[in-house]
Design an enzyme around this catalytic site. Structure first.
Site, PDB file in Angstrom:
ATOM      1  N   ASP A   1       4.306  12.033  -6.875  1.00 23.68           N
ATOM      2  CA  ASP A   1       4.843  11.509  -5.635  1.00 23.68           C
ATOM      3  C   ASP A   1       5.771  12.640  -4.981  1.00 23.68           C
ATOM      4  OD1 ASP A   1       3.352   9.448  -6.053  1.00 23.68           O
ATOM      5  OD2 ASP A   1       5.149   8.044  -5.973  1.00 23.68           O
TER       6      ASP A   1
ATOM      7  N   GLU B   1      12.847   8.099   3.347  1.00 21.79           N
ATOM      8  CA  GLU B   1      14.091   7.610   3.610  1.00 21.79           C
ATOM      9  C   GLU B   1      14.984   8.693   4.051  1.00 21.79           C
ATOM     10  OE1 GLU B   1      14.411   8.887  -0.179  1.00 21.79           O
ATOM     11  OE2 GLU B   1      13.137   7.069   0.069  1.00 21.79           O
TER      12      GLU B   1
ATOM     13  N   ALA C   1       6.207   3.163   4.342  1.00 27.01           N
ATOM     14  CA  ALA C   1       5.713   4.028   3.193  1.00 27.01           C
ATOM     15  C   ALA C   1       6.801   4.396   2.100  1.00 27.01           C
ATOM     16  CB  ALA C   1       5.300   5.275   3.676  1.00 27.01           C
TER      17      ALA C   1
ATOM     18  N   ALA D   1      10.089   2.981  -2.992  1.00 29.36           N
ATOM     19  CA  ALA D   1      10.833   4.323  -3.456  1.00 29.36           C
ATOM     20  C   ALA D   1      12.169   3.793  -3.986  1.00 29.36           C
ATOM     21  CB  ALA D   1      10.757   5.602  -2.730  1.00 29.36           C
ATOM     22  N   TYR D   2      13.268   4.677  -3.336  1.00 29.56           N
ATOM     23  CA  TYR D   2      14.380   4.462  -3.154  1.00 29.56           C
ATOM     24  C   TYR D   2      14.874   3.062  -2.880  1.00 29.56           C
ATOM     25  CZ  TYR D   2      19.463   6.221  -3.807  1.00 29.56           C
ATOM     26  OH  TYR D   2      20.960   6.098  -4.000  1.00 29.56           O
ATOM     27  N   ASN D   3      14.405   2.724  -1.814  1.00 29.71           N
ATOM     28  CA  ASN D   3      14.842   1.618  -1.139  1.00 29.71           C
ATOM     29  C   ASN D   3      14.493   0.265  -2.179  1.00 29.71           C
ATOM     30  OD1 ASN D   3      15.107  -0.218   1.341  1.00 29.71           O
ATOM     31  ND2 ASN D   3      13.103  -0.921   0.560  1.00 29.71           N
TER      32      ASN D   3
ATOM     33  N   SER E   1      14.414   0.424  -5.474  1.00 32.87           N
ATOM     34  CA  SER E   1      15.524   0.735  -6.564  1.00 32.87           C
ATOM     35  C   SER E   1      16.680   0.200  -5.872  1.00 32.87           C
ATOM     36  CB  SER E   1      15.672   2.109  -7.054  1.00 32.87           C
ATOM     37  OG  SER E   1      14.310   2.490  -7.505  1.00 32.87           O
TER      38      SER E   1
END
Length: 260
Positions: A49, A120, A157, A161-163, A165
């Site tokens: 990714d 992000e 999109a 991801a980090y969001n 987590s």
């Protein structure tokens, strides 16, 4: 916007530095041919990714469809790796159109730094001291003080991801909203973030910046010691990712909400 030709035949293969990605690139280029990226109808990215994000960023000025195959450690944005029937897979692929976030960060020396983020924009504390943020939406203060490890604004999109987590919501691609998510909020403890219209302009003010320094990160671009950060979706830029039929990014985002 890039308009695809009736049938894709010209591919450019790019790969991360991982040995398995480089080896895959050599085999695929020998089998399907390999043209310069500026002449390609589709760019095939081999890696994880992180490499997909690098490839999208590299083509942000002149976007072309990117078809990724997983030769890395994380492959949520990638298709399964297979060397067979590649042209058929690409020509039958489903398209995901995404818009990046625009970040303008002002540092303590009053310098301005601009960057784009596909996943992000994150604000992160730099020391043991918690960050202290004031958050405004479209010029109106919505949260006067947030004590936290940080906060982020995620695109649909990037919502997985980090969001995710940070316990933020997963957002369908066509929802036209952004996620505003705190990272380890200390006060107010019960605030879990907000869903914002995609037209919203978010401003973070760093309070007590000398005592509680904060960095701002747009994907992999970092600015340290910031005073304020402005984030908004850039609708003038459209990036396209290709996914195998039946395995669209929309389907993956939906399926992620039911994973256990």
């Amino acid at each position: 916007m890039f308009k695809p030709e009736p049938f894709v035949t010209r591919l450019a293969f790019v790969a991360s530095e991982r040995p398995e990605a480089q080896e895959a690139r050599e085999r695929l280029a020998a089998r399907y041919g390999d043209v310069d990226e500026d002449r390609a109808q589709v760019v095939v990215a081999l890696g994880g990714d992180g490499f997909m994000l690098e490839t999208l960023h590299r083509h942000i000025e002149a976007p072309k469809p990117i078809y990724g195959m997983n030769r890395g450690s994380v492959g949520f944005l990638m298709n399964e790796y297979s060397e067979d029937d590649l042209l058929e897979r690409i020509n039958a692929a489903e398209r995901a159109a995404i818009h990046p976030l625009s970040m303008v960060a002002v540092d303590t020396r009053r310098g301005q730094h601009r960057a784009l983020a596909i996943n992000e924009v994150s604000l992160l504390r730099q020391t043991r001291q918690t960050a202290k943020l004031r958050i405004s939406i479209d010029g109106r203060v919505r949260l006067n003080e947030l004590f936290c490890d940080g906060a982020l604004v995620a695109t649909p999109a990037g919502s997985t991801a980090y969001n995710l987590s940070a316990h933020g919501p997963i957002i369908p691609l066509d929802a036209k909203v952004l996620a505003l998510t705190p990272i380890s909020a200390f006060r107010p403890r019960r605030w879990r973030g907000a869903l914002l219209p995609h037209t919203a302009r978010v401003t973070f003010e760093i309070l007590e910046a000398d005592k509680r320094p904060v960095s701002a990160v747009a994907d992999n671009f970092e600015v340290r010691d910031v005073l304020e950060v402005h984030v908004a979706e850039d609708r003038d830029i459209t990036l396209t990712m290709l996914f195998d039929a039946g395995r669209s990014l929309e389907e993956r985002v939906l399926a992620e909400q039911f994973s256990v």
